[in-house]
Design an enzyme around this catalytic site. Sequence first.
Site, PDB file in Angstrom:
ATOM      1  N   LYS A   1      -3.283   4.719  -1.056  1.00  0.00           N
ATOM      2  CA  LYS A   1      -2.214   3.671  -1.565  1.00  0.00           C
ATOM      3  C   LYS A   1      -1.517   3.135  -2.696  1.00  0.00           C
ATOM      4  CE  LYS A   1      -4.024  -0.187  -3.251  1.00  0.00           C
ATOM      5  NZ  LYS A   1      -4.308  -1.366  -3.295  1.00  0.00           N
ATOM      6  N   THR A   2      -2.002   3.794  -4.279  1.00  0.00           N
ATOM      7  CA  THR A   2      -1.918   3.403  -5.504  1.00  0.00           C
ATOM      8  C   THR A   2      -0.652   4.258  -5.855  1.00  0.00           C
ATOM      9  OG1 THR A   2      -3.911   2.447  -6.009  1.00  0.00           O
ATOM     10  CG2 THR A   2      -2.031   2.832  -7.638  1.00  0.00           C
TER      11      THR A   2
ATOM     12  N   ARG B   1     -16.495   1.899  -0.497  1.00  0.00           N
ATOM     13  CA  ARG B   1     -16.791   2.760  -2.089  1.00  0.00           C
ATOM     14  C   ARG B   1     -17.265   4.245  -1.642  1.00  0.00           C
ATOM     15  NH1 ARG B   1     -12.911   0.608  -2.251  1.00  0.00           N
ATOM     16  NH2 ARG B   1     -12.917   0.237  -0.332  1.00  0.00           N
TER      17      ARG B   1
ATOM     18  N   ASP C   1       1.295  -5.613  -4.122  1.00  0.00           N
ATOM     19  CA  ASP C   1       0.105  -4.507  -3.713  1.00  0.00           C
ATOM     20  C   ASP C   1      -1.028  -5.753  -3.409  1.00  0.00           C
ATOM     21  OD1 ASP C   1      -2.025  -2.605  -3.882  1.00  0.00           O
ATOM     22  OD2 ASP C   1      -1.810  -2.816  -6.014  1.00  0.00           O
ATOM     23  N   GLU C   2      -1.720  -4.879  -2.213  1.00  0.00           N
ATOM     24  CA  GLU C   2      -3.109  -6.282  -1.781  1.00  0.00           C
ATOM     25  C   GLU C   2      -2.442  -7.329  -1.374  1.00  0.00           C
ATOM     26  OE1 GLU C   2      -5.584  -5.428  -2.174  1.00  0.00           O
ATOM     27  OE2 GLU C   2      -6.108  -4.547  -3.582  1.00  0.00           O
TER      28      GLU C   2
ATOM     29  N   GLN D   1      -9.845  -5.695   4.446  1.00  0.00           N
ATOM     30  CA  GLN D   1     -10.109  -5.401   3.071  1.00  0.00           C
ATOM     31  C   GLN D   1      -9.955  -6.764   2.411  1.00  0.00           C
ATOM     32  OE1 GLN D   1      -9.941  -2.071   0.363  1.00  0.00           O
ATOM     33  NE2 GLN D   1      -9.840  -1.472   2.129  1.00  0.00           N
TER      34      GLN D   1
END
Length: 736
Positions: free
Chosen positions: A34-35, A620, A220-221, A257
């Site tokens: 994503k980043t 994670r 973002d997010e 998420q």
Amino acid sequence: MTADLLDDLNEPQRRAVVHEGTPLLVVAGAGSGKTRVLTRRIAYLLSNRNVSPGEILAITFTNKAAGEMKERVADMVGPRARVMWVSTFHSACVRILRAEAQRLGLKSNFTIYDTQDSVRLMTLIAKDHNIDIKAYSAKYLLSSVSNLKNELIDHETAVSRANTPQEEIVAEVYGEYQRRLMRASAVDFDDLIGHTVALLQAFPDVAEYYHRKFRHVLVDEYQDTNHAQYMLVRELVGAGKDGVSPAELCVVGDSDQSIYAFRGANIRNIVEFERDYPNATTVVLEQNYRSTQNILSSANAVIEKNANRPKKKLWTAEGDGPKVTIYTAADEHHESDYIVRTIDDLIDNNEYAFKDFAIIYRTNNQSRSIEEVFIRKGIPYKVVGGTRFYERKEIRDALAYLRAVANPADDVSVRRILNVPRRGIGDKAEEAVEMFARRERITFSEALNRIPEIHALATRSATALTEFNTMINHLRTMDDSGAGPSEILMKAMETSGYLKELSASRDPQDEVRVENIAELENVTREFEEQFPAENEDERPATLSDFLERVSLVADSDEIPTDDAHGGVVTLMTLHTAKGLEFPVVFVTGMEDGVFPHQRALGSASELEEERRLAYVGMTRAMQRLFLTRASARSTWGQPNYNPESRFLAEIPDEFVERHGEETKALGLSGSNFDRPQKRDIQVMVLNIGDRVLHDKFGMGTVIATAGHNDSAEATIDFKSAGQKRLLLRYAPVEKL
DNA sequence: CGTGGACACGTTTTT
DNA sequence: CGTGTCCACG
């Protein structure tokens, strides 16, 4: 250049980077890069689409994410990335609000209240309005007000919409709360967003300015945005009505998420993106570069149990890897022992170092039993989160001094330090000043300048107040004549006697406090050193500059970085773990009542959020995932026998290996408990789903049980009275 | 005005 | 169990 930027991307990633012209939603599963997409897209805009850095606004939720993004873009396109606005929602809003403050009736040096300041203010209001603090805690009132603000409902609207006594009380304190903030020239975190939205809506010229400025807005997010943030994005992008075409919008997120609904985040924003922006394009990133297939399959299996979620299934090209381990321990101590044994084994085989491990849990208090064993066995570790640096009492006291100096209208800060350290100014004296200030319609600080006129004061109090006022005024003079934050801080700590009192104390906690004050001084010095370099104007760092920085930076407890000696094991909550990855992850406390949390058991939507939390936790892990649980767990001294977490049953057997001592759901037989089994009186046995009748609360449904015999408890959902946790030995309930 | 002991309470928390 | 808050007393 183009080749460089796109070379190592997969097909959907590349599409997301080069997409042009219409709103874009990037659905980015955990570990799907994503980043990387976000930063590449920015770099691509700059180098291939002739966009200038000043036209880009990239919004994140944390300072850390913003910093990393800026850095990664700078690595690709060089220092001109500096003029880009890459910031958190809150910093971006502060920047806009400072420039336009007077339009909203604020001073441009307004103070930003954090949660604790707000609680303090709300406590004062509740007292003044004779509100029953038992029924309506300041925390409750504040969160109600915050919910309204998140929905962009102002206090006038809240008043007109109030239907129940609760809502009326909330609406009443909401109005007073806003008046007091305004009088103190202060805003809270929610206001930063809300005021900015109001500004953009009320002043078309301001909106047009930003529409012309920001041609590209990236968020973002996005799954964590609340309604106010959603509207802010809409207002910044614009609808083209002012003759400026809407900015190109790109949002990135993953509805699976979304774990901050309790703070107002609305999953709808991402799920309905295509409805909100009808010509939108969606790109889905499903290839995962982080975890093995067994880990992903397990996580997928859990998240699939959520209803109405957009379909998405992570996969990896990296192979199955070892199976996920589910371990059942007798109690939380054995659970911790198992973790330590496993860490030792994996390290002995030279496969891993301490820094490769993370222990993740639902609630902070679960760290305790793990820490105890870690200390005993000499495992180096760090707990991330918990009480943060800027939330410590002494740091808040010190900052209150600075804020009282920088913004005399900041009543909350002035009153916080009025009698800290003790200088003989009690409630009565404070009240007299408060009454005088209110009668004269002046601030608390202004009242302090007119002590002789306050006749209600005892001579001794008046002297103490005058002395305090002289000290603060002296500090203000220092500030006006350009003294830096570090100088003012140290002067304040000395002349107030704050440091002296701490140093004189024999309490070991106070020694730590002195060190923390010293650490704060460090922070001010570092700030002074870096400030001129970061800003184009040559003005040296002022106290206000420093306070602004501090108010928007919450953490100082960093995730441990690589370290020469293998680093340390990281302990944290599931929420804190979001966005991070570790080769080996333990998710502990996999028990119904712990995770999913007790308070979520009665609500379908909260259970779904818990399930997303499980998904976040599991994803994670890169190579090894351990899900551990304890058959018995002591909470507040009482052992609880929680059933296995429902999430564990949702994972197909083919992906997992089970170990440990299984304990029967009821009774202690068959387990390896040291404790002798008590022979207690038999009390009523209730099971989840049983219907009961309570003398006072009426009909209810059992949603959870804990303990046995004498200590047997049941959480029962009563329709009218809400959820109650009852000790069955005493509770007047009858099984139906 | 300051303090000790009783008492209530107890998710998660990017800013 | 541990912490934070409130009230009664010194």
